[in-house]
Structures are given as C-alpha cells and as structure tokens.
Motif scaffolding. Structure first.
Motif, PDB file in Angstrom:
ATOM      1  N   HIS A   1      -6.392 -94.197  27.397  1.00 53.08           N
ATOM      2  CA  HIS A   1      -6.591 -93.027  28.254  1.00 53.08           C
ATOM      3  C   HIS A   1      -6.541 -93.357  29.736  1.00 53.08           C
ATOM      4  CE1 HIS A   1      -7.322 -90.349  24.950  1.00 53.08           C
ATOM      5  NE2 HIS A   1      -8.171 -91.204  24.436  1.00 53.08           N
ATOM      6  N   HIS A   2      -6.573 -94.642  30.084  1.00 49.75           N
ATOM      7  CA  HIS A   2      -6.680 -94.993  31.495  1.00 49.75           C
ATOM      8  C   HIS A   2      -5.629 -95.966  32.010  1.00 49.75           C
ATOM      9  CE1 HIS A   2     -10.438 -92.835  31.716  1.00 49.75           C
ATOM     10  NE2 HIS A   2     -10.824 -93.465  30.629  1.00 49.75           N
ATOM     11  N   ALA A   3      -4.819 -96.542  31.152  1.00 49.41           N
ATOM     12  CA  ALA A   3      -3.882 -97.571  31.611  1.00 49.41           C
ATOM     13  C   ALA A   3      -2.473 -97.321  31.087  1.00 49.41           C
ATOM     14  CB  ALA A   3      -4.363 -98.948  31.153  1.00 49.41           C
ATOM     15  N   TRP A   4      -1.519 -97.572  31.935  1.00 50.34           N
ATOM     16  CA  TRP A   4      -0.119 -97.478  31.545  1.00 50.34           C
ATOM     17  C   TRP A   4       0.234 -98.611  30.581  1.00 50.34           C
ATOM     18  CZ3 TRP A   4       3.931 -94.220  33.156  1.00 50.34           C
ATOM     19  CH2 TRP A   4       3.514 -93.165  33.967  1.00 50.34           C
ATOM     20  N   ASN A   5       1.224 -98.356  29.733  1.00 48.43           N
ATOM     21  CA  ASN A   5       1.792 -99.341  28.812  1.00 48.43           C
ATOM     22  C   ASN A   5       0.814 -99.837  27.755  1.00 48.43           C
ATOM     23  OD1 ASN A   5       4.489 -99.359  29.864  1.00 48.43           O
ATOM     24  ND2 ASN A   5       3.637-100.394  31.652  1.00 48.43           N
ATOM     25  N   THR A   6      -0.237 -99.082  27.493  1.00 49.40           N
ATOM     26  CA  THR A   6      -1.131 -99.402  26.380  1.00 49.40           C
ATOM     27  C   THR A   6      -0.491 -98.975  25.066  1.00 49.40           C
ATOM     28  OG1 THR A   6      -3.055 -99.118  27.798  1.00 49.40           O
ATOM     29  CG2 THR A   6      -3.438 -99.042  25.432  1.00 49.40           C
ATOM     30  N   VAL A   7       0.139 -97.802  25.053  1.00 53.17           N
ATOM     31  CA  VAL A   7       0.859 -97.299  23.888  1.00 53.17           C
ATOM     32  C   VAL A   7       2.349 -97.352  24.219  1.00 53.17           C
ATOM     33  CG1 VAL A   7       1.246 -95.318  22.373  1.00 53.17           C
ATOM     34  CG2 VAL A   7      -1.049 -95.766  23.277  1.00 53.17           C
TER      35      VAL A   7
ATOM     36  N   ILE B   1      -1.285 -88.252  13.962  1.00 58.20           N
ATOM     37  CA  ILE B   1      -0.713 -88.924  15.124  1.00 58.20           C
ATOM     38  C   ILE B   1      -0.912 -90.418  14.922  1.00 58.20           C
ATOM     39  CG2 ILE B   1      -0.792 -89.253  17.624  1.00 58.20           C
ATOM     40  CD1 ILE B   1      -2.026 -86.428  17.809  1.00 58.20           C
ATOM     41  N   ARG B   2       0.158 -91.184  15.121  1.00 52.23           N
ATOM     42  CA  ARG B   2       0.096 -92.645  15.005  1.00 52.23           C
ATOM     43  C   ARG B   2       0.567 -93.252  16.321  1.00 52.23           C
ATOM     44  NH1 ARG B   2       3.721 -92.583   9.598  1.00 52.23           N
ATOM     45  NH2 ARG B   2       2.241 -91.481   8.250  1.00 52.23           N
ATOM     46  N   TYR B   3      -0.159 -94.240  16.789  1.00 47.18           N
ATOM     47  CA  TYR B   3       0.184 -94.907  18.043  1.00 47.18           C
ATOM     48  C   TYR B   3       0.699 -96.308  17.757  1.00 47.18           C
ATOM     49  CZ  TYR B   3      -2.585 -91.102  19.987  1.00 47.18           C
ATOM     50  OH  TYR B   3      -3.078 -89.859  20.314  1.00 47.18           O
ATOM     51  N   HIS B   4       1.681 -96.741  18.530  1.00 46.81           N
ATOM     52  CA  HIS B   4       2.242 -98.082  18.408  1.00 46.81           C
ATOM     53  C   HIS B   4       1.895 -98.861  19.673  1.00 46.81           C
ATOM     54  CE1 HIS B   4       4.645 -97.037  14.847  1.00 46.81           C
ATOM     55  NE2 HIS B   4       4.670 -95.849  15.403  1.00 46.81           N
ATOM     56  N   TYR B   5       1.107 -99.916  19.502  1.00 50.23           N
ATOM     57  CA  TYR B   5       0.611-100.719  20.612  1.00 50.23           C
ATOM     58  C   TYR B   5       1.414-102.008  20.734  1.00 50.23           C
ATOM     59  CZ  TYR B   5      -3.352 -97.583  19.965  1.00 50.23           C
ATOM     60  OH  TYR B   5      -4.140 -96.477  19.834  1.00 50.23           O
ATOM     61  N   PRO B   6       1.465-102.581  21.936  1.00 53.53           N
ATOM     62  CA  PRO B   6       2.102-103.896  22.077  1.00 53.53           C
ATOM     63  C   PRO B   6       1.353-104.937  21.239  1.00 53.53           C
ATOM     64  CG  PRO B   6       1.614-102.940  24.238  1.00 53.53           C
ATOM     65  CD  PRO B   6       0.971-102.067  23.202  1.00 53.53           C
ATOM     66  N   PRO B   7       2.034-105.949  20.756  1.00 53.13           N
ATOM     67  CA  PRO B   7       1.389-106.945  19.881  1.00 53.13           C
ATOM     68  C   PRO B   7       0.118-107.560  20.474  1.00 53.13           C
ATOM     69  CG  PRO B   7       3.752-107.324  19.980  1.00 53.13           C
ATOM     70  CD  PRO B   7       3.451-106.238  20.967  1.00 53.13           C
ATOM     71  N   GLU B   8       0.108-107.805  21.764  1.00 50.27           N
ATOM     72  CA  GLU B   8      -1.046-108.459  22.383  1.00 50.27           C
ATOM     73  C   GLU B   8      -2.297-107.574  22.426  1.00 50.27           C
ATOM     74  OE1 GLU B   8       1.571-106.865  25.761  1.00 50.27           O
ATOM     75  OE2 GLU B   8       1.882-107.898  23.852  1.00 50.27           O
TER      76      GLU B   8
ATOM     77  N   SER C   1      -5.149-106.500  18.312  1.00 49.44           N
ATOM     78  CA  SER C   1      -6.409-107.050  17.802  1.00 49.44           C
ATOM     79  C   SER C   1      -7.625-106.581  18.615  1.00 49.44           C
ATOM     80  CB  SER C   1      -6.354-108.580  17.796  1.00 49.44           C
ATOM     81  OG  SER C   1      -6.191-109.063  19.117  1.00 49.44           O
ATOM     82  N   MET C   2      -7.402-105.773  19.628  1.00 46.11           N
ATOM     83  CA  MET C   2      -8.480-105.278  20.478  1.00 46.11           C
ATOM     84  C   MET C   2      -9.363-104.309  19.681  1.00 46.11           C
ATOM     85  SD  MET C   2      -8.024-103.284  24.111  1.00 46.11           S
ATOM     86  CE  MET C   2      -7.590-104.739  25.035  1.00 46.11           C
ATOM     87  N   PRO C   3     -10.683-104.320  19.908  1.00 50.06           N
ATOM     88  CA  PRO C   3     -11.555-103.349  19.223  1.00 50.06           C
ATOM     89  C   PRO C   3     -11.101-101.910  19.500  1.00 50.06           C
ATOM     90  CG  PRO C   3     -12.861-105.018  20.333  1.00 50.06           C
ATOM     91  CD  PRO C   3     -11.436-105.239  20.756  1.00 50.06           C
ATOM     92  N   LYS C   4     -11.191-101.067  18.483  1.00 50.94           N
ATOM     93  CA  LYS C   4     -10.665 -99.700  18.535  1.00 50.94           C
ATOM     94  C   LYS C   4     -11.202 -98.905  19.729  1.00 50.94           C
ATOM     95  CE  LYS C   4      -8.661 -96.171  16.212  1.00 50.94           C
ATOM     96  NZ  LYS C   4      -7.253 -96.030  16.171  1.00 50.94           N
ATOM     97  N   ASP C   5     -12.506 -98.973  19.998  1.00 53.04           N
ATOM     98  CA  ASP C   5     -13.070 -98.192  21.104  1.00 53.04           C
ATOM     99  C   ASP C   5     -12.527 -98.664  22.456  1.00 53.04           C
ATOM    100  OD1 ASP C   5     -14.537-100.567  20.783  1.00 53.04           O
ATOM    101  OD2 ASP C   5     -16.356 -99.686  21.624  1.00 53.04           O
ATOM    102  N   GLU C   6     -12.337 -99.965  22.627  1.00 54.71           N
ATOM    103  CA  GLU C   6     -11.772-100.496  23.869  1.00 54.71           C
ATOM    104  C   GLU C   6     -10.303-100.094  24.005  1.00 54.71           C
ATOM    105  OE1 GLU C   6     -12.422-104.682  24.589  1.00 54.71           O
ATOM    106  OE2 GLU C   6     -14.390-104.570  23.606  1.00 54.71           O
ATOM    107  N   LEU C   7      -9.590-100.133  22.887  1.00 60.37           N
ATOM    108  CA  LEU C   7      -8.186 -99.755  22.884  1.00 60.37           C
ATOM    109  C   LEU C   7      -8.025 -98.278  23.256  1.00 60.37           C
ATOM    110  CD1 LEU C   7      -5.365-100.858  22.370  1.00 60.37           C
ATOM    111  CD2 LEU C   7      -5.656-100.275  19.963  1.00 60.37           C
ATOM    112  N   MET C   8      -8.878 -97.430  22.694  1.00 62.39           N
ATOM    113  CA  MET C   8      -8.808 -95.995  22.998  1.00 62.39           C
ATOM    114  C   MET C   8      -9.116 -95.735  24.473  1.00 62.39           C
ATOM    115  SD  MET C   8      -7.619 -94.595  20.386  1.00 62.39           S
ATOM    116  CE  MET C   8      -7.770 -92.894  20.836  1.00 62.39           C
ATOM    117  N   SER C   9     -10.105 -96.434  25.017  1.00 58.81           N
ATOM    118  CA  SER C   9     -10.434 -96.287  26.431  1.00 58.81           C
ATOM    119  C   SER C   9      -9.254 -96.716  27.294  1.00 58.81           C
ATOM    120  CB  SER C   9     -11.673 -97.110  26.777  1.00 58.81           C
ATOM    121  OG  SER C   9     -11.952 -97.011  28.150  1.00 58.81           O
TER     122      SER C   9
END
Length: 180
Positions: free
Chosen positions: A163-169, A142-149, A152-160
C-alpha cells in the motif's frame, strides 16, 4: 466454450485462442476492440461454429493496459458473451509497478479497484448508479505476484509495503464472476 482473448503466442490447449495478429497463428483472428464481436464469424473450433452466449470462461492476460477508452465496451462484450456465473480472468501489471509504465504501448495503469466499476452493486453504493456500464461482475478473487526477494516477507509487512511502496507487486490477477 473457453476464450483466450488477445492470446499472442501464449495459446491454451482446449481454448479458443483469439488475437488480432495472424502472426501468432490464433484459432480465430478478431479485433477485440470492434463491437459487438461477431462470434458467429469466428473460425470453427472442435468442429463447432461458436455462435453466441455460451462462454463459460474468459482468460485475458496483459491486454487491458493496452486499451484506452475502449475498456468499458470491451468489458461489456466479455459480460455479454459469458453465460450466467461465467468466469472472466484478467492479468495485468500492477499500477504501482514499473511494468505498468515502462511499455510505451500501455495506455492505462490498472488496479484491483478498477474492476469494482463493473459491479452494479458497487456503483450504486458509491452514488455512481448513473454510470451507464452494462455489466454486473462480482470480484471473486484477487491474486498478487510479488518479486522473488519479497515472497518470504511476513504477510502483514508485505501488505503494508504493497500500500505504500512502488514495485512491491509486479502483476496481479482478478477473477470476476458474471452475475446474470
């Protein structure tokens, strides 16, 4: 043989590009929601008439979200034509992305968990072995595509956040392997 299903204007070199619309000039015109697919009737590709179960790879980008109750038979057809250990690669807007909801032609949101329903082992483990889905795919990647902004976020913060915010992926890709 490699199939690029519902190719639209995004054709792939060396693939049999299939679409329902003649306007995008596919190699083969086919309604992918009429089952079973009559692959033997598709156009010649590299001088060979394709006639059955020899597909090594399927690529399908931004199509699944456009189909409703036909999703199970569509996935069953993909499974039927793939050779053992064949690969099916799907790209979709992520279910918590505005991209999944903004297009009025979208019929369903898709998550990575949607694809578990096409695994016999997973269905049995969930007490859903009675679902009569005629596929057995293993989720290979599984590959996720994130918005450019957010990239650069740390992986653990991005994963959190995922799971909790719209428009992260924005979009995601699922790569399935046909177990036969």
């Amino acid at each position: 043989m490699k199939l690029n299903l519902a190719c639209g204007e995004k054709k792939r070199e060396g693939w049999l590009n299939v679409d329902i619309s003649p306007d995008c000039h596919p190699d083969a015109i086919c309604n992918l929601l009429e089952f079973p697919w009559r692959l033997d009737k598709w156009l010649k590709f590299d001088g060979v008439v394709f006639g059955g179960y020899q597909v090594e790879e399927i690529y399908c980008s931004h199509f699944l979200e456009h189909i409703g109750e036909e999703m199970i038979p569509f996935m069953e057809e993909c499974y039927r034509v793939l050779e053992p250990n064949g690969i099916a690669h799907f790209e979709c807007p992520y279910y918590t992305s505005i991209r999944a909801w903004q297009d009025p032609t979208h019929k369903r949101p898709i998550s990575e968990f949607t694809f578990h329903y096409f695994s016999r082992e997973w269905l049995k483990s969930q007490g859903l072995g009675h679902y009569n889905i005629k596929t057995d795919f293993k989720v290979a990647e599984i590959r996720y595509h994130y918005p450019p902004e957010l990239k650069s976020m740390p992986k653990d913060e991005l994963m959190s956040l995922q799971h909790h915010a719209w428009n992260t992926v924005m979009d995601f890709e699922v790569i399935l392997k046909a177990i036969k």
